[in-house]
Write a protein that holds these residues in place. Structure first.
Motif, short mmCIF file in Angstrom:
data_model
loop_
_atom_site.label_atom_id
_atom_site.label_comp_id
_atom_site.label_asym_id
_atom_site.label_seq_id
_atom_site.Cartn_x
_atom_site.Cartn_y
_atom_site.Cartn_z
N PHE A 34 -22.02 -6.89 -6.47
CA PHE A 34 -21.41 -8.10 -5.91
C PHE A 34 -22.31 -8.71 -4.82
O PHE A 34 -22.49 -9.91 -4.75
CB PHE A 34 -20.02 -7.77 -5.36
N GLU A 35 -22.88 -7.81 -4.01
CA GLU A 35 -23.73 -8.30 -2.91
C GLU A 35 -24.94 -9.07 -3.44
O GLU A 35 -25.35 -10.07 -2.87
CB GLU A 35 -24.18 -7.11 -2.07
N TYR A 36 -25.50 -8.57 -4.54
CA TYR A 36 -26.72 -9.21 -5.07
C TYR A 36 -26.47 -10.00 -6.36
O TYR A 36 -27.36 -10.17 -7.16
CB TYR A 36 -27.81 -8.14 -5.28
N LEU A 37 -25.24 -10.49 -6.47
CA LEU A 37 -24.91 -11.28 -7.66
C LEU A 37 -25.69 -12.59 -7.67
O LEU A 37 -26.20 -13.03 -8.70
CB LEU A 37 -23.40 -11.54 -7.69
N PHE A 38 -25.82 -13.21 -6.50
CA PHE A 38 -26.51 -14.50 -6.44
C PHE A 38 -27.74 -14.49 -5.53
O PHE A 38 -28.32 -15.52 -5.24
CB PHE A 38 -25.55 -15.59 -5.94
N LYS A 39 -28.11 -13.34 -5.03
CA LYS A 39 -29.30 -13.29 -4.19
C LYS A 39 -30.12 -12.06 -4.52
O LYS A 39 -29.64 -11.13 -5.18
CB LYS A 39 -28.91 -13.31 -2.71
N GLU A 40 -31.35 -12.06 -4.05
CA GLU A 40 -32.23 -10.91 -4.29
C GLU A 40 -32.97 -10.60 -3.02
O GLU A 40 -33.07 -11.44 -2.13
CB GLU A 40 -33.21 -11.24 -5.42
N LYS A 41 -33.51 -9.40 -2.94
CA LYS A 41 -34.36 -9.08 -1.79
C LYS A 41 -35.63 -8.42 -2.31
O LYS A 41 -35.65 -7.92 -3.44
CB LYS A 41 -33.63 -8.15 -0.82
N LYS A 42 -36.66 -8.46 -1.48
CA LYS A 42 -37.93 -7.87 -1.91
C LYS A 42 -37.95 -6.38 -1.56
O LYS A 42 -37.58 -6.00 -0.46
CB LYS A 42 -39.09 -8.58 -1.23
N ASN A 43 -38.39 -5.60 -2.50
CA ASN A 43 -38.47 -4.16 -2.26
C ASN A 43 -39.91 -3.69 -2.11
O ASN A 43 -40.15 -2.53 -1.80
CB ASN A 43 -37.82 -3.41 -3.43
N THR A 44 -40.87 -4.55 -2.40
CA THR A 44 -42.27 -4.13 -2.32
C THR A 44 -43.06 -5.08 -1.43
O THR A 44 -42.58 -6.16 -1.07
CB THR A 44 -42.95 -4.14 -3.71
N PHE A 45 -44.26 -4.68 -1.12
CA PHE A 45 -45.20 -5.56 -0.42
C PHE A 45 -46.33 -5.85 -1.39
O PHE A 45 -47.15 -4.98 -1.67
CB PHE A 45 -45.70 -4.89 0.86
N ASN A 46 -46.32 -7.05 -1.94
CA ASN A 46 -47.28 -7.44 -2.99
C ASN A 46 -47.34 -6.39 -4.10
O ASN A 46 -48.41 -6.04 -4.60
CB ASN A 46 -48.67 -7.67 -2.40
N GLY A 47 -46.18 -5.88 -4.46
CA GLY A 47 -46.10 -4.94 -5.57
C GLY A 47 -46.26 -3.48 -5.21
O GLY A 47 -46.12 -2.61 -6.06
N LEU B 1 -44.91 -0.17 -3.59
CA LEU B 1 -43.61 0.41 -3.24
C LEU B 1 -43.84 1.57 -2.26
O LEU B 1 -44.44 2.58 -2.62
CB LEU B 1 -42.91 0.91 -4.51
N ILE B 2 -43.36 1.38 -1.05
CA ILE B 2 -43.59 2.39 0.00
C ILE B 2 -42.75 3.63 -0.25
O ILE B 2 -41.57 3.54 -0.52
CB ILE B 2 -43.22 1.81 1.38
N ASN B 3 -43.38 4.79 -0.14
CA ASN B 3 -42.64 6.05 -0.16
C ASN B 3 -43.23 6.96 0.91
O ASN B 3 -44.39 7.34 0.84
CB ASN B 3 -42.72 6.72 -1.54
N LYS B 4 -42.41 7.28 1.91
CA LYS B 4 -42.93 8.04 3.05
C LYS B 4 -42.66 9.54 2.94
O LYS B 4 -43.07 10.31 3.80
CB LYS B 4 -42.28 7.52 4.34
N ASN B 5 -41.96 9.95 1.89
CA ASN B 5 -41.62 11.38 1.77
C ASN B 5 -42.86 12.24 1.56
O ASN B 5 -43.89 11.74 1.09
CB ASN B 5 -40.66 11.59 0.60
N ILE B 6 -42.73 13.50 1.87
CA ILE B 6 -43.83 14.45 1.63
C ILE B 6 -43.29 15.62 0.81
O ILE B 6 -42.29 16.23 1.19
CB ILE B 6 -44.41 15.01 2.95
N LYS B 7 -43.92 15.87 -0.33
CA LYS B 7 -43.62 17.09 -1.09
C LYS B 7 -44.96 17.67 -1.53
O LYS B 7 -45.59 17.15 -2.47
CB LYS B 7 -42.73 16.79 -2.29
N PRO B 8 -45.42 18.70 -0.84
CA PRO B 8 -46.76 19.23 -1.13
C PRO B 8 -46.89 19.76 -2.56
O PRO B 8 -45.89 20.14 -3.18
CB PRO B 8 -46.90 20.40 -0.14
#
Lengths: 178, 334
Positions: free
Chosen positions: B172-185, B187-194
């Protein structure tokens, strides 16, 4: 105009309701079909290829539980995530074979069993380093090929054998998921 | 006449209801499975990129255009999607060239190992939000798995009707709007799994890339050549799935035969400074933010030196846009 609006509301309700009823019917039909299919798979699971090293019996597609299967601690364990979706493929490496599982609901099921050396053999007696002739005499000629690989299918399992220079170099059991 | 108008109004209302239901029931990819939103983010961008990346998750997780701009003034965009197959990369490149002609196209060769459609779920992440075009139709036709049908890409409600009972606040929140999830494509991921232990490197029945995949690589090569674009092949650094020596050899030979540059960045991971105990979020499959930053610094320097790209930091208008982006980027990574 009031009349028109009422008609539209009724039609909309009928459409959405219809879709929902259709979906529910489809779902119940599908879930009963799935349940029947799963039952059938559970019944038929032993009809496929089974890896048996004398102590341990591993059936591709069956639930993986180290305790129930009597497997000890693995030498290595790894988890492989997918690019975007949740759920992990888990790999348990033992001395002579490696088991990969896939998530199925809350359970992990055996996806592949990959033989690592010639210290183990298939239930029918084929091992890595055997000659191609032995593969043919053991499993016959009803196979599919892809490159160097010969695939025998039985029930919901595949037995994939790679032959290089007429020598068996790789043996893997896998579960056929579709 | 009145009756006729009434019928028209009813039909219009029904169309509106259908369109709304279609929109409501389709996944929004805004807060969950955000990988599905990436393909469409490009359309709103100002198209002034000198470098375009195409390929699978190994590009959108590993290359940060913001870092590349900050370091060398390179304008770039990552048009990567999850499990992007080579025929999808070709179609996406064709579509991109309708908007802009970059100087360099960077293609990650990992997808050459897949000669058949892999899964509907990944197709959806690439295609659901892609704008309609001839390229999209071609990609759908080339990508559909056995149980899929074309109409379910046209009317998403056919595929997603069962979401009716699973709608969340996101729908419902994004029925008529969108938001950007990336920076020029990116996708940030800050997690660490060695990286721990990896599965055994299995023997394969056939190490040769299929004719189909090489055919699409030829098409990408030709498309770039016809448009005066320098095509650069890369293999992004990742430890799994295994990139076999036999694969590498074929790409090295292909690059030689077609006068292309190929960089296996996995082989220079030490030089780049990648530490697989800290710089990956999933035990060696993809780099995390720190890993992607290191790789982007290394690769932007290489691109700048080899392909004489423009330093857009000297261009007032472009620099103003990128400085604004950099402020948001820095806030997102802090």
């Amino acid at each position: 105009m009031k009349k028109v609006l009422i008609i539209i509301v009724i039609i909309a309700v009928v459409i959405i309701g219809g879709v929902e009823i259709g979906v529910t019917m489809q779902k119940s039909k599908t879930s009963s079909q799935n349940a029947k299919q799963e039952e059938k798979v559970e019944e038929n699971i032993d009809e496929g290829f089974i890896f048996n090293d004398g102590n341990i019996k591993l059936v591709p597609g069956s639930v993986f539980s180290k305790e129930t299967l009597g497997l000890g601690d693995e030498k290595n364990y790894s988890e492989i995530a997918s690019c975007a979706f949740e759920g992990l493929d888990k790999t348990y490496t033992y001395e002579n074979y490696e088991i990969t599982t896939f998530p199925d609901g809350d359970q992990d099921k055996i996806y592949t069993i990959y033989l690592l050396n010639d210290q183990v053999q298939t239930a029918e007696g084929l091992k890595i380093t055997d000659e191609k002739d032995k593969m043919i005499s053991t499993y016959g000629e009803d196979y599919k090929t892809q490159g160097n690989q010969y695939t025998y299918t039985k029930g919901k399992t595949n037995l994939e054998i790679i032959v290089e220079n007429d020598v068996v170099t790789s043996i893997q059991y896998s579960y056929v998921t579709e | 006449m009145k009756k006729f108008i009434r019928i028209i109004i009813i039909i219009l209302y029904l169309i509106i209801i259908f369109v709304l239901a279609n929109k409501l029931l389709s996944p929004k990819y805004m807060t969950d499975l955000v990988e599905g939103s990436m393909i469409a983010e490009y359309y709103d961008e100002i198209k002034n990129h000198e470098v375009i990346f195409i390929g699978d998750c190994e590009v959108y997780a590993n290359f940060s255009p913001m870092v590349m701009y900050e370091q060398e003034g390179i304008t770039s965009y990552v048009r990567g999607t999850s499990q992007q197959l080579i025929w999808q990369s070709y179609g996406i490149l064709q579509e991109t060239l309708k908007y802009e002609i970059p100087k360099v196209v960077v293609f990650n060769v990992n997808s050459l190992r897949y000669s058949e459609p892999v899964s509907e779920a990944y197709n959806r992440l690439t295609l659901d939000k892609m704008k309609w075009s001839k390229e999209k139709i071609d990609i759908i036709n080339a990508s559909m798995t056995k149980d899929e049908n074309f109409m379910s890409y046209v009317f998403l409600i056919i595929r997603y009707h069962s979401r009716f009972s699973k709608l969340t606040s996101e729908d419902f929140e994004y029925l008529f709007k969108e938001k950007k999830n990336t920076f020029n494509g990116f996708l940030i991921n800050k997690n660490i799994k060695p990286v721990g232990s990896l599965p055994t490197k299995k023997r394969l029945p056939d190490y040769n890339f299929s004719e189909k995949c090489i055919g699409y690589l030829d098409k990408i090569t030709k498309l770039c050549k016809d448009n005066g674009i320098k095509l650069v092949l890369i293999k992004a650094p990742s430890l799994y799935p295994y990139w076999y020596d036999e694969y590498n050899e074929q790409i090295v030979n292909y690059a030689k035969e077609n006068n292309l540059d190929f960089y296996n960045l996995k082989d220079v991971a030490d030089e780049i400074g990648i530490d697989y105990q800290k710089d990956t979020y999933d035990a060696g499959l993809h780099l995390n933010l720190t890993g992607a930053t290191k790789l982007s610094i290394y690769f932007s320097k290489l691109l700048k030196e080899k392909y004489s790209l423009t330093d857009f930091r000297q261009n007032k208008e472009v620099n103003r846009i990128y400085q604004e982006k950099l402020i948001s980027y820095k806030s997102a990574i802090s």
